[in-house]
Scaffold this motif. Structure first.
Motif, PDB file in Angstrom:
ATOM      1  N   VAL A  49       0.835  -1.203   0.000  1.00  0.00           N
ATOM      2  CA  VAL A  49       0.000   0.000   0.000  1.00  0.00           C
ATOM      3  C   VAL A  49       0.868   1.250   0.000  1.00  0.00           C
ATOM      4  CG1 VAL A  49      -1.622   1.346   1.394  1.00  0.00           C
ATOM      5  CG2 VAL A  49      -2.021  -1.079   1.029  1.00  0.00           C
ATOM      6  N   THR A  52       2.576   1.801  -3.422  1.00  0.00           N
ATOM      7  CA  THR A  52       1.703   2.281  -4.499  1.00  0.00           C
ATOM      8  C   THR A  52       1.313   3.739  -4.303  1.00  0.00           C
ATOM      9  OG1 THR A  52      -0.273   1.468  -3.368  1.00  0.00           O
ATOM     10  CG2 THR A  52       0.747   0.012  -5.007  1.00  0.00           C
ATOM     11  N   ARG A  53       1.512   4.270  -3.115  1.00  0.00           N
ATOM     12  CA  ARG A  53       1.186   5.678  -2.854  1.00  0.00           C
ATOM     13  C   ARG A  53       2.363   6.615  -3.052  1.00  0.00           C
ATOM     14  NH1 ARG A  53      -2.705   5.127   2.445  1.00  0.00           N
ATOM     15  NH2 ARG A  53      -4.313   3.918   1.381  1.00  0.00           N
TER      16      ARG A  53
END
Length: 69
Positions: A49, A52-53
């Motif tokens: 997560v 991907t940010r």
């Protein structure tokens, strides 16, 4: 796979600098687990997560920064 296509440098760095990442890839390649099995780990899900940010563009540069020769 989207993370690899979006930021191959980050994935390569993780695999070569973090032994747990390499071990998980090795287990997957050997057929002893699946991607779903790897993603079952809370630490792996959190890292995915976060990765991907990150504000990386397609060329692996920070968004907004000019590409230097």
């Amino acid at each position: 796979m989207n993370l690899l296509a979006r930021n191959p440098g980050l994935v390569h760095t993780a695999l070569t600098r973090l032994p747990p990442a390499w071990r998980r890839l090795d287990v997957h390649i050997a057929g002893r687990t699946s991607v779903a099995g790897i993603m079952a780990s809370p630490s792996v899900r959190g890292a995915a997560v976060l990765a991907t940010r990150l504000p990386f563009g397609p060329a692996g540069t920070l968004s907004g920064e000019p590409v230097r020769p």
